[in-house]
Design an enzyme around this catalytic site. Structure first.
Site, mmCIF file in Angstrom:
data_model
loop_
_atom_site.group_PDB
_atom_site.id
_atom_site.type_symbol
_atom_site.label_atom_id
_atom_site.label_comp_id
_atom_site.label_asym_id
_atom_site.label_seq_id
_atom_site.Cartn_x
_atom_site.Cartn_y
_atom_site.Cartn_z
ATOM 1 N N GLY A 140 0.793 -1.225 0.000
ATOM 2 C CA GLY A 140 0.000 0.000 0.000
ATOM 3 C C GLY A 140 0.822 1.270 0.000
ATOM 4 O O GLY A 140 0.315 2.333 0.347
ATOM 5 N N HIS A 162 2.470 0.015 -13.014
ATOM 6 C CA HIS A 162 3.279 -1.190 -13.183
ATOM 7 C C HIS A 162 4.761 -0.809 -13.157
ATOM 8 O O HIS A 162 5.171 0.155 -13.803
ATOM 9 C CB HIS A 162 2.940 -1.879 -14.512
ATOM 10 N N ASP A 219 -1.737 -5.677 -17.515
ATOM 11 C CA ASP A 219 -0.684 -4.677 -17.771
ATOM 12 C C ASP A 219 -0.636 -4.283 -19.252
ATOM 13 O O ASP A 219 0.441 -4.221 -19.856
ATOM 14 C CB ASP A 219 0.687 -5.228 -17.332
HETATM 15 C C1 GAR Z 1 3.947 -1.455 -7.152
HETATM 16 O O1 GAR Z 1 5.318 -1.477 -7.403
HETATM 17 C C2 GAR Z 1 3.171 -1.583 -8.442
HETATM 18 O O2 GAR Z 1 3.806 -0.974 -9.523
HETATM 19 C C3 GAR Z 1 3.105 -3.085 -8.606
HETATM 20 O O3 GAR Z 1 2.847 -3.552 -7.313
HETATM 21 C C4 GAR Z 1 3.523 -2.712 -6.377
HETATM 22 C C5 GAR Z 1 2.586 -2.391 -5.249
HETATM 23 O O4 GAR Z 1 3.295 -1.746 -4.223
HETATM 24 N N1 GAR Z 1 2.096 -3.467 -9.566
HETATM 25 C C6 GAR Z 1 2.257 -4.463 -10.425
HETATM 26 O O5 GAR Z 1 3.235 -5.176 -10.462
HETATM 27 C C7 GAR Z 1 1.112 -4.640 -11.419
HETATM 28 N N2 GAR Z 1 1.385 -5.668 -12.350
HETATM 29 P P1 GAR Z 1 2.513 -1.001 -3.058
HETATM 30 O O6 GAR Z 1 1.523 -2.005 -2.487
HETATM 31 O O7 GAR Z 1 3.573 -0.647 -2.061
HETATM 32 O O8 GAR Z 1 1.824 0.199 -3.638
#
Ligand code: GAR
Length: 230
Positions: A13, A110, A146
């Site tokens: 999050g 992403h 994505d």
């Molecule tokens: C982020 O780095 C986002 O870009 C990635 O998940 C992470 C969530 O981090 N999303 C993907 O890989 C989508 N395919 P967070 O929970 O700390 O925001």
């Protein structure tokens, strides 16, 4: 117009925190109405509770189908008064029914320069491949993971000595700038989708900082379109 946001998240999050900070500081015209998660132990839920944001958490396995799960989320989102869906580390694919319920109003972030390295380990996959430039993408969501039209990308170099441990914080720090920026453009009704291409309309407000005057280079990073207020 103020975005009424529902966040879908399965993990830490940290992007949610960046969005909430930008909104509280008046840089992003948005209100996070609810945070939904498919994981009851996701740290994002605790972050939300600490900031008094309503949460909803259920496993998709408790539903007869993914469409039924998405229908339940749709009802919760509508009841919360949200009109925009922000995916922030959400690990499930959305059904067509859900995507069609919010045309042009579901965004995802992403950690790679799409279309390279989609999936759940975008940052690590770019590093393992030996790419020398990677980055972050914010895009509209369609039925393919994505894949939807790109709103903004930021590129970052990978150094030969990089490990996942020092690369990912750099990637995340870019995410915390370009996601609120993309959402602010949506709030300002300045994004137009035509096929795969997204056009950013000029900011018509007096004294607006136009994209051409914004920041396209942040140290070694390249951002396109240029950042304005982030
Ligand atoms: C982020 O780095 C986002 O870009 C990635 O998940 C992470 C969530 O981090 N999303 C993907 O890989 C989508 N395919 P967070 O929970 O700390 O925001």
């Amino acid at each position: 117009m103020t975005l009424q946001i529902a966040v879908l998240a399965s993990g830490t999050g940290s992007n949610v925190s960046a969005i909430l900070d930008a909104s509280e500081e008046g840089r992003l015209d948005a209100r996070v109405r609810i945070i939904l998660s498919n994981k009851s132990d996701a740290p994002v839920l605790e972050k939300a509770r600490k900031r008094d944001i309503p949460v909803w958490s259920r496993s998709h396995r408790d539903f007869v189908s993914r469409e039924e799960f998405d229908k339940a989320m749709l009802t919760v989102i509508r009841n919360a008064g949200a009109d925009t869906v922000v995916l922030a580390g959400y690990t499930l694919l959305l059904s067509s029914m859900f995507i069609q319920a919010f045309p042009g109003r579901i965004l995802n972030i992403h950690p790679s320069l799409l279309p390279s390295f989609p999936g759940v380990r975008g940052g690590g996959d770019a590093l393992a491949y030996g790419a020398r430039i990677t980055g972050v993408t914010v895009h509209f969501v369609d039925e393919v993971m994505d894949n939807g039209p790109v709103i903004i990308q930021a590129a970052a170099p990978i150094n030969s000595s990089d490990t996942l441990e020092n690369l990912m914080p750099r990637i995340h720090s870019l995410e915390y700038r370009i996601y609120p920026q993309a959402l602010q453009w949506l709030a300002q009704d300045r994004l137009r989708i035509s096929g795969r291409r997204v056009t950013l309309l000029p900011d018509k407000r007096p004294h607006a900082s136009s994209a051409s005057q914004g920041q396209s280079l942040l140290g070694p990073w390249l951002v396109s379109p240029s950042l304005e207020t982030f």
